[in-house]
Write an enzyme that holds these catalytic residues in place. Sequence first.
Site, PDB file in Angstrom:
ATOM      1  N   LYS A  88     -10.515 -17.561  -8.108  1.00  0.00           N
ATOM      2  CA  LYS A  88     -10.010 -16.584  -9.003  1.00  0.00           C
ATOM      3  C   LYS A  88      -8.684 -16.787  -9.649  1.00  0.00           C
ATOM      4  CE  LYS A  88     -11.951 -12.093  -7.826  1.00  0.00           C
ATOM      5  NZ  LYS A  88     -12.883 -12.381  -6.696  1.00  0.00           N
ATOM      6  N   GLU A 110      -7.809  -4.602 -13.400  1.00  0.00           N
ATOM      7  CA  GLU A 110      -8.403  -3.995 -12.353  1.00  0.00           C
ATOM      8  C   GLU A 110      -8.659  -4.663 -11.135  1.00  0.00           C
ATOM      9  OE1 GLU A 110      -9.738  -5.734 -14.429  1.00  0.00           O
ATOM     10  OE2 GLU A 110     -11.547  -6.649 -13.185  1.00  0.00           O
ATOM     11  N   SER A 371     -17.073 -19.872  -3.077  1.00  0.00           N
ATOM     12  CA  SER A 371     -16.179 -19.430  -3.966  1.00  0.00           C
ATOM     13  C   SER A 371     -15.143 -18.844  -3.221  1.00  0.00           C
ATOM     14  CB  SER A 371     -16.769 -17.853  -4.430  1.00  0.00           C
ATOM     15  OG  SER A 371     -17.321 -17.021  -3.488  1.00  0.00           O
TER      16      SER A 371
HETATM   17  C1  LIG Z   1     -14.237 -11.881  -6.464  1.00  0.00           C
HETATM   18  C2  LIG Z   1     -14.912 -12.635  -5.596  1.00  0.00           C
HETATM   19  C3  LIG Z   1     -16.367 -13.157  -5.847  1.00  0.00           C
HETATM   20  C4  LIG Z   1     -16.997 -12.167  -6.935  1.00  0.00           C
HETATM   21  O1  LIG Z   1     -16.761 -12.658  -8.253  1.00  0.00           O
HETATM   22  P1  LIG Z   1     -17.540 -13.326  -9.280  1.00  0.00           P
HETATM   23  O2  LIG Z   1     -17.187 -13.031 -10.635  1.00  0.00           O
HETATM   24  O3  LIG Z   1     -18.977 -13.191  -9.072  1.00  0.00           O
HETATM   25  O4  LIG Z   1     -17.504 -14.752  -8.795  1.00  0.00           O
HETATM   26  C5  LIG Z   1     -16.903 -14.034  -5.275  1.00  0.00           C
HETATM   27  N1  LIG Z   1     -16.513 -14.787  -4.094  1.00  0.00           N
HETATM   28  C6  LIG Z   1     -14.977 -14.463  -3.860  1.00  0.00           C
HETATM   29  C7  LIG Z   1     -14.484 -15.308  -2.795  1.00  0.00           C
HETATM   30  C8  LIG Z   1     -14.390 -13.607  -4.480  1.00  0.00           C
HETATM   31  O5  LIG Z   1     -13.152 -13.463  -4.184  1.00  0.00           O
END
Ligand SMILES: *Cc1c(COP(=O)(O)O)cnc(C)c1O
Length: 395
Positions: A88, A110, A371
């Site tokens: 992020k 948000e 992610s």
């Molecule tokens: C916020 C988040 C997501 C989902 O958001 P995307 O916009 O789909 O990437 C996925 N994994 C993690 C660790 C997150 O913090």
Amino acid sequence: MGDPGPTGRFGEFGGRFVPESLVAACEELEHAFRQAWADPSFHHAFEALLASYGGRPTPVTECTRLSEELGVRLLLKREDLAHTGSHKLNNVIGQAMVAQRMGKRRLIAETGAGQHGVATATAAALFGMECVVYMGALDTERQALNVFRMELLGAEVRAVHSGARTLKDAVNEAMREWVATVGDTHYCLGSVMGPHPYPWMVRELQRIVGDEARVQCRSILDGSDPDLVVACVGGGSNAAGTFAGFADATASQLVGVEAYGGAALTVGVPGVLHGMRSALLQDEAGQIREAESISAGLDYPGIGPEHAHLAAIGRARYVTAGDAEVLDAFQRLSRAEGIIPALESAHAIAWVLAQAGKEIPDGSTVLVTLSGRGDKDVAQVRDLLGARAGTGERV
Ligand SMILES: *Cc1c(COP(=O)(O)O)cnc(C)c1O
């Protein structure tokens, strides 16, 4: 996965469905981002900051033990190792830099589970900007620790009491607030969704994930691209950034994994929400349905419009993982590799575990974007597993 042009259309999806009062704000932002993104000095400053502050480039790790068990070669792009624990930060640093170029001194955002709010508050602290985060009142109760994190970082959290008091309502409120304060305020949207230019801009800011991974994979795989590139999908930003790096790797199959209870692409239908036309969870009357998943980061009732388009043209495919498989994947990656994944990321792992030797042929090379890290989810997982204790299942 190119520039959608001034209309912001990805095939029949995307666009800019906003009240008249926001059209000028979106156009101003599009103009500022286009200028910044065409300016090599902006790229240089962006990448330098993500290196010195954000910890980039993140590595690609080969999962040797799990690969042996599965019969496929599994590589992880380690966004869990970036500052604040996920991908992020790439988006919020980029947007804060664009906001500064526009002369804005204030960020609003948000947040659902709180992770995007924490990232935005982090960027605001770094740049010395004021920060207000809108969060559904129900979410402020469920995620009290993240509310405190944002406050520690100097942000103000405003609870939203309308609707179901969750993420969808927080987006509505942030957009309303943006109309009223656009002179000095930038709306830092958290994924590849919303009105043009956000889906395109956020994908471009996240493409650093895919661009790095492409080079790293080639070095590990003797010059080849992976057979499959897999990422979890909430709004779709980590997947979009990953896929962008492999856009012309036509031999690589792109796979987005949605939460079973938030599968906007798998079971949703086209409609308009939050300024975009995309695939949305709706009931028979066209009302938006709440998404439900153990991972708060994936329970958005829509999906970025470019993903809807990539599915429509067959360039990417979208699948789902259910809560039980995700809990198993969370534990299995932890034990086999010493990496505790975010519950969101565990969806992508769960699909690979389920399909290795089936839809994923033996011997395939698979890149998964991890992610984020799972520290934020450990207490929840303990409770979920505790609830199953005594059923004979291994905890
Ligand atoms: C916020 C988040 C997501 C989902 O958001 P995307 O916009 O789909 O990437 C996925 N994994 C993690 C660790 C997150 O913090």
